[in-house]
Every structure is written in C-alpha cells, then in structure tokens.
Design an enzyme around this catalytic site. Structure first.
Site, PDB file in Angstrom:
ATOM      1  N   GLY A 117     -37.757  33.308   8.021  1.00 19.04           N
ATOM      2  CA  GLY A 117     -37.321  34.691   8.164  1.00 19.04           C
ATOM      3  C   GLY A 117     -38.337  35.618   8.784  1.00 19.04           C
ATOM      4  N   THR A 118     -39.365  35.080   9.439  1.00 23.07           N
ATOM      5  CA  THR A 118     -40.365  35.958  10.029  1.00 23.07           C
ATOM      6  C   THR A 118     -40.082  36.242  11.501  1.00 23.07           C
ATOM      7  OG1 THR A 118     -41.726  33.987  10.265  1.00 23.07           O
ATOM      8  CG2 THR A 118     -42.272  35.480   8.471  1.00 23.07           C
ATOM      9  N   THR A 121     -37.041  32.304  15.360  1.00 21.85           N
ATOM     10  CA  THR A 121     -35.890  32.115  16.242  1.00 21.85           C
ATOM     11  C   THR A 121     -35.773  33.290  17.207  1.00 21.85           C
ATOM     12  OG1 THR A 121     -34.786  30.956  14.441  1.00 21.85           O
ATOM     13  CG2 THR A 121     -33.424  31.638  16.288  1.00 21.85           C
ATOM     14  N   HIS A 341     -61.718  39.585  -2.811  1.00 20.57           N
ATOM     15  CA  HIS A 341     -62.029  38.214  -2.411  1.00 20.57           C
ATOM     16  C   HIS A 341     -62.036  38.087  -0.878  1.00 20.57           C
ATOM     17  CE1 HIS A 341     -61.671  33.724  -2.991  1.00 20.57           C
ATOM     18  NE2 HIS A 341     -61.204  33.846  -1.756  1.00 20.57           N
ATOM     19  N   GLU A 342     -60.950  38.539  -0.260  1.00 19.23           N
ATOM     20  CA  GLU A 342     -60.861  38.415   1.210  1.00 19.23           C
ATOM     21  C   GLU A 342     -61.885  39.310   1.888  1.00 19.23           C
ATOM     22  OE1 GLU A 342     -59.239  36.031   2.343  1.00 19.23           O
ATOM     23  OE2 GLU A 342     -58.132  35.592   0.514  1.00 19.23           O
TER      24      GLU A 342
HETATM   25  P1  ADP Z   1     -36.995  32.493  11.359  1.00 21.19           P
HETATM   26  O1  ADP Z   1     -36.500  31.748  12.548  1.00 21.19           O
HETATM   27  O2  ADP Z   1     -38.467  32.762  11.395  1.00 21.19           O
HETATM   28  O3  ADP Z   1     -36.586  31.885  10.060  1.00 21.19           O
HETATM   29  P2  ADP Z   1     -35.186  34.442  12.351  1.00 21.19           P
HETATM   30  O4  ADP Z   1     -35.742  34.731  13.686  1.00 21.19           O
HETATM   31  O5  ADP Z   1     -34.056  33.484  12.300  1.00 21.19           O
HETATM   32  O6  ADP Z   1     -36.322  33.934  11.386  1.00 21.19           O
HETATM   33  O7  ADP Z   1     -34.791  35.810  11.654  1.00 21.19           O
HETATM   34  C1  ADP Z   1     -33.635  35.969  10.906  1.00 21.19           C
HETATM   35  C2  ADP Z   1     -33.202  37.420  10.932  1.00 21.19           C
HETATM   36  O8  ADP Z   1     -34.142  38.232  10.246  1.00 21.19           O
HETATM   37  C3  ADP Z   1     -33.132  37.992  12.317  1.00 21.19           C
HETATM   38  O9  ADP Z   1     -31.866  37.824  12.852  1.00 21.19           O
HETATM   39  C4  ADP Z   1     -33.477  39.462  12.114  1.00 21.19           C
HETATM   40  O10 ADP Z   1     -32.350  40.194  11.738  1.00 21.19           O
HETATM   41  C5  ADP Z   1     -34.405  39.436  10.946  1.00 21.19           C
HETATM   42  N1  ADP Z   1     -35.812  39.414  11.358  1.00 21.19           N
HETATM   43  C6  ADP Z   1     -36.700  38.424  11.092  1.00 21.19           C
HETATM   44  N2  ADP Z   1     -37.913  38.705  11.583  1.00 21.19           N
HETATM   45  C7  ADP Z   1     -37.812  39.892  12.193  1.00 21.19           C
HETATM   46  C8  ADP Z   1     -38.735  40.725  12.916  1.00 21.19           C
HETATM   47  N3  ADP Z   1     -40.025  40.360  13.078  1.00 21.19           N
HETATM   48  N4  ADP Z   1     -38.278  41.882  13.423  1.00 21.19           N
HETATM   49  C9  ADP Z   1     -36.992  42.259  13.254  1.00 21.19           C
HETATM   50  N5  ADP Z   1     -36.084  41.520  12.593  1.00 21.19           N
HETATM   51  C10 ADP Z   1     -36.461  40.355  12.056  1.00 21.19           C
HETATM   52 ZN    ZN Z   2     -61.099  32.425  -0.292  1.00 16.11          ZN
HETATM   53 MG    MG Z   3     -34.770  30.559  12.263  1.00 19.41          MG
END
Ligand code: ADP
Ligand code: ZN
Ligand code: MG
Length: 528
Positions: A117-118, A121, A341-342
């Site tokens: 979710g970062t 994709t 720590h960091e």
């Molecule tokens: P991953 O592939 O890293 O699991 P995705 O790219 O599939 O994550 O992200 C899933 C959804 O989460 C996207 O469709 C978007 O709505 C939201 N999202 C995730 N990361 C971001 C980001 N950096 N900026 C804006 N929206 C994001």
């Molecule tokens: Zn450390």
């Molecule tokens: Mg993904």
C-alpha cells in the site's frame, strides 16, 4: 507431480498411438467415423488448450495501458526519494538515442520494494505514462499453476505480448509489471513441491537476458515485492533487476501530501487541517490514507453533511485502524526512545564520517521501528581497520544513546549488536586485533571472544564520548524526529553546523524561531 501432469507427459504419445490404431482398425471395418473423430478432437482440444486459454484470459484481463490509465508521478504523494531514483533510472528509456550512441547497456529491470500500500503499483504505472510505454501488469501468483511448464509458457507469452504491444505504441517501449514477484522469484530449490517454480523463474531470467537484443521495441521489467530477502539472488544480478527502489511508509509530511491528493475529489470543509490528520495517522500507508478519506466522506454522508469535516477525518482514523487491525501508534515514550536511538546512530555516524547520513526516520516500516539511511557510497573491496572501527561505533551508537539519555537500554538494538559483533570478528580474523594474525580454526573460542568484546568495548567508548559531548544536539534531533518523523541528512548537517557556530543563530532570523519551537518540543518530550 500430479496424475494429470504425468498423463500429459507420458500418456499423450501412447494415447495418440493407440487412438490411431483404433481409427485405422475402425476404418477397415467401414464404420462412420466422423462423429467419433469430432468428439475425440473436442476432448483433445479442451485438455490441450485448457492451460493456454486460462493464460490468455488472465493476461488480457490485466493488460492496461499505463499511458492511458493516466496515473502520473504527481498522483503519488510522499515518495520523494523513490520518485527521484525512478526518474533517474527511467532516463534510460527516455533518452534512448543517447543511450545507444554511448553504447550503454539498457536498463532491464527495476525492483520496487516496500510494505503493502505504499504506491509501488502506482509508481510502475506512472513510470509507464512518463515514458509513454505500453503497460502490462501481472502478478507472481498467476505464473504458478498445477500444470508443469505452464508457468514458463506464461512468461514467454508475457514477453511476446509486451514486444508486440511496444511495437504498436508510438514510443516503441513497454513496461512489464510483475507484482508480488517473490512468489515466482523465490530462491530456487527451496520449494519442495516440484520444480515448477524453478522452471518459471529460469524462463524469466532467460527472457530478461535475451531482452532487447533485437532492434526496435524496448521492454523494461518492473517488479514489486515486500520481501526482497526471499528473492533468488540471480534476479538481482546486473542485467536483471539492477535497480532497487524502496517505497517506504510515508512520514508526517508525506502523509499530508497523500491526504491532499485524495482530498482533491472530495469537498473538504475550509477548516480541515490535513497536517493534524497526518500527525494522528502515524504508521499509515498510502492505501490506508486513501481509505481514511473515503471513510471520512462516508461518515459525512451519514450525517447528511455536504462537506467532510475534521471530526469525520479523525473518526475515520480509528475506523481504519480497527478495520485493518493496524497497530495503534506506538506510545509516546516508546517513540521517544526510537527517536533517541536513531538520533544516536545518525549523530555518531555524521561525526565520524561526515556526509554519511542520507535520511533518518522513525516511521515504522515492517520490523524495525526506525531507520537511518546511509548515503550511497562507492563500492569498497578493502576495508581498513579505522573504517571498520567507525562502523562498529555507529552501530553501537543507538543503544548507547538510549543509555546516555534515558538511563537504560532496550531490546531494540539486538540487530545492531549482531552486526557489530560480526564486524569485530571479521577484524580479529583479518589480523587487526592485539592477537595479531590468527586462524579461525586454531584460535580458542574464548580468546576470540575476548578480542571481539575488547574491540566492541573500545568503540562503545568512542560512541559514548561523542554522545555525552553532543547530548543537547542529540535531544534536538530526537525532538525533530518526534515532531516530523524524519530528518534529512542535509538538515542534520546544517543543524550540526549551526551548533558549532552559535553566532549564526542570531543572524538567521527564521531559524531562531524554528529552534525555539524545537526546544519547546524537546522540553515537553523530556517532561513526560
Ligand atoms: P502497493 O502496490 O505498494 O501495494 P498501490 O500502488 O497498489 O500500493 O496503492 C494502492 C492504493 O493506495 C492506490 O490506488 C492509492 O489510492 C493509494 N496510495 C498508495 N500509495 C499512495 C501514494 N504514495 N500516494 C497516493 N496514493 C497512494
Ligand atoms: Zn539501531
Ligand atoms: Mg500493488
């Protein structure tokens, strides 16, 4: 191996032979064969094409055109470093003429790693639209089938399609995106079921090695994983996935940017303070933040409001935490410990090797709570005693900082110690200790242990001396980390520079206020 595969491997030729014999026999009998032949053909086709058909189905299902899907780098918030590294790498695709003229080996693979979710994709899609490439997305799991050889066949097919699509696109390039690549790219020989995984991975390596040999279409493979450690090392060799781009959990500022992006299509009340929401949503990924804004809009709708208000957003934070079973933001005390720590690692690192730190963050990412990223350094084949000693001091600094400021250590440093001990052992075995040149086989364990702990104790002293001397800077770094969750190496260096030239504090108006504010935070942090 399942009975079906066995049948397909051995049974088929036998079956065809026997079938032919029966047909010839029946022909001699003068029977009407047409319906029987038809039935046999249909059965054969179903069995034979079964795997292929599901393959066709799956790939067409996932084919999307990145360019037309319209995800751009502007839609990705809070991934500054990842975006910058990606853009640099993508220049290979954009400036293809120059790359060719200079005889540079074109980039074949980029691996995106980071928690779910970062935005991995999204980054891949944005890369496709940035380079005006065709975009084919698939997932590692889609290559793993019960039928032997189907996975490898699918890989072949995927690359063939990418080349075809690239030729149709204006820019003659295509990006293949393989999500969850660890499923198909795990270390070979580890899955004990059968060799299917290995065959598929081998085929992927073959395709990547042979890629772009022919003129024309250029194919770039992007893959995503949250477990780089599981990947077969062969995948990470030059000419394969030779760029690694990390997409970490966003810090407070990153979360604000992402919230802003997802607020665009929703009516937010003027009084909404996204920064406050960002501060409260510690540890959220981009996907969590997207769902946060959505939940908030739902709450607003239930109340019959036409605008999303701050209260809705704050309530939605709890909904997301509950729904996703996310861990609550770590306690204040724990966060302060992580920050110290960091901060300790970073401060000692910067003192011993100026320019070392690229970024410090306390945003939790998977296992480790915080993390200091080092600036990329030149490859080193030889390490001097001095270099290794400094490494050890930096590794110990986290734990020593906890001791200096908080009076005791915590379990958070186990990994640091492991590395420090390994480095110290390497030094002893390289003849850098008082024991002189030693052999691992002959040196008694107790002696080795004594030498190693001697080295560690000495470097602990170095780290402690720095941290005691610079204690107020350490506290300041921790305060900034607690407030903003991250601090860039450049900002750390200017903080250190300012500290050494107290006169500059007064000449620099804006920063005085900034520092005062930070002191307040520091005081508040020390109070509880
Ligand atoms: P991953 O592939 O890293 O699991 P995705 O790219 O599939 O994550 O992200 C899933 C959804 O989460 C996207 O469709 C978007 O709505 C939201 N999202 C995730 N990361 C971001 C980001 N950096 N900026 C804006 N929206 C994001
Ligand atoms: Zn450390
Ligand atoms: Mg993904």
């Amino acid at each position: 191996m399942g009975w079906r595969e066995r049948w397909r491997e051995m049974g088929l030729p036998v079956g065809i032979g026997a079938g032919l014999a029966v047909v010839i026999f029946l022909l001699f009998q003068g029977l009407d064969l047409i319906p029987w032949v038809l039935i046999a053909a249909i059965i054969y086709a179903t069995i034979q094409l079964g795997g292929f058909r599901s393959l066709q189905h799956k790939i067409t299902k996932t084919v999307k055109n990145g360019g037309k899907a319209g995800v751009t780098f502007e839609d990705v918030g809070g991934q500054g470093t990842a975006k910058k590294e990606l853009l640099e790498a993508l220049d290979f695709l954009v400036q293809r003429d120059l790359v060719k003229k200079l005889g540079i080996r074109p980039l074949k693979g980029i691996l995106l790693s980071g928690p779910p979710g970062t935005g991995k994709t999204m980054l891949a899609k944005a890369a496709a639209s940035y380079t005006k490439s065709a975009f084919l997305a698939t997932s590692g799991a889609e290559f793993i089938e019960v039928y032997a050889g189907v996975g490898a066949q699918r890989v072949r097919d995927l690359f063939r399609r990418a080349r075809e699509m690239a030729k149709r696109e204006e820019n003659d390039s295509a990006i293949i995106f393989i999500d969850e690549i660890e499923v198909l790219g795990g270390k070979r020989g580890q899955t004990n079921s059968h060799l299917e995984y290995d065959q598929t991975l081998n085929q992927l390596l073959v395709e990547m090695d042979g890629m772009n040999l022919e003129e024309g279409a250029q194919v770039l493979v992007m893959a995503a994983t949250n477990r780089v450690d599981l990947l077969d090392p062969a995948l990470l060799r030059p000419g394969r996935f030779d760029r690694l781009v990390r997409a970490d959990l966003p810090d407070r500022e990153g979360r604000r940017q992402i919230l802003e992006i997802h607020a665009q299509n929703k009516p937010f009340a003027a009084a909404v303070d996204l920064d406050a929401v960002a501060k409260e949503s510690f540890g959220f990924s981009g996907a969590h933040l997207e769902s946060l804004t959505n939940e908030a809009a739902i709450l607003a709708m239930r109340e019959g409001k036409e605008e999303v208000e701050q209260g809705h957003l704050l309530e939605a934070i709890d909904k997301v935490i509950m729904g996703e079973k996310l861990e609550r933001r770590p306690g204040k005390e724990e966060l302060r410990r992580v920050a110290i720590h960091e901060g300790g690692h970073a401060l000692v690192g910067e003192r011993l090797r100026p320019g070392l730190v690229a970024n410090i963050t306390i945003t939790s990412r998977g296992g480790a709570l915080g993390y200091v990223r080092h600036a990329p350094q030149d490859d080193m084949y030889l390490q001097t005693k001095d270099y290794l000693e400094k490494d050890i001091a930096v590794l110990l600094a986290g734990s020593v900082a906890e001791e200096v400021v908080l009076g005791c250590r915590s379990t958070g440093a186990a990994n640091d110690f492991e590395h420090a001990l390994a480095t110290a052992k390497k030094m002893v075995l390289a003849g850098m200790s008082e024991a002189g040149v030693v052999s691992e086989e002959i040196i008694p364990q107790s002696r080795l242990h004594r030498m190693v702990t001697g080295i560690i104790a000495l470097q602990e002293k170095t780290a402690r001396a720095i941290l005691v001397e610079d204690r107020d800077i350490l506290e300041k770094i921790a305060a900034i980390l607690l407030d903003r969750e991250s601090l860039s190496g450049d900002n750390l260096r200017s903080l250190l520079a300012r500290q050494e030239l107290p006169a500059m504090k007064t000449s620099d108006g804006g920063d005085v206020a900034d520092l005062d504010a930070l002191r307040e935070v520091a005081a508040a942090g020390a109070a509880d």
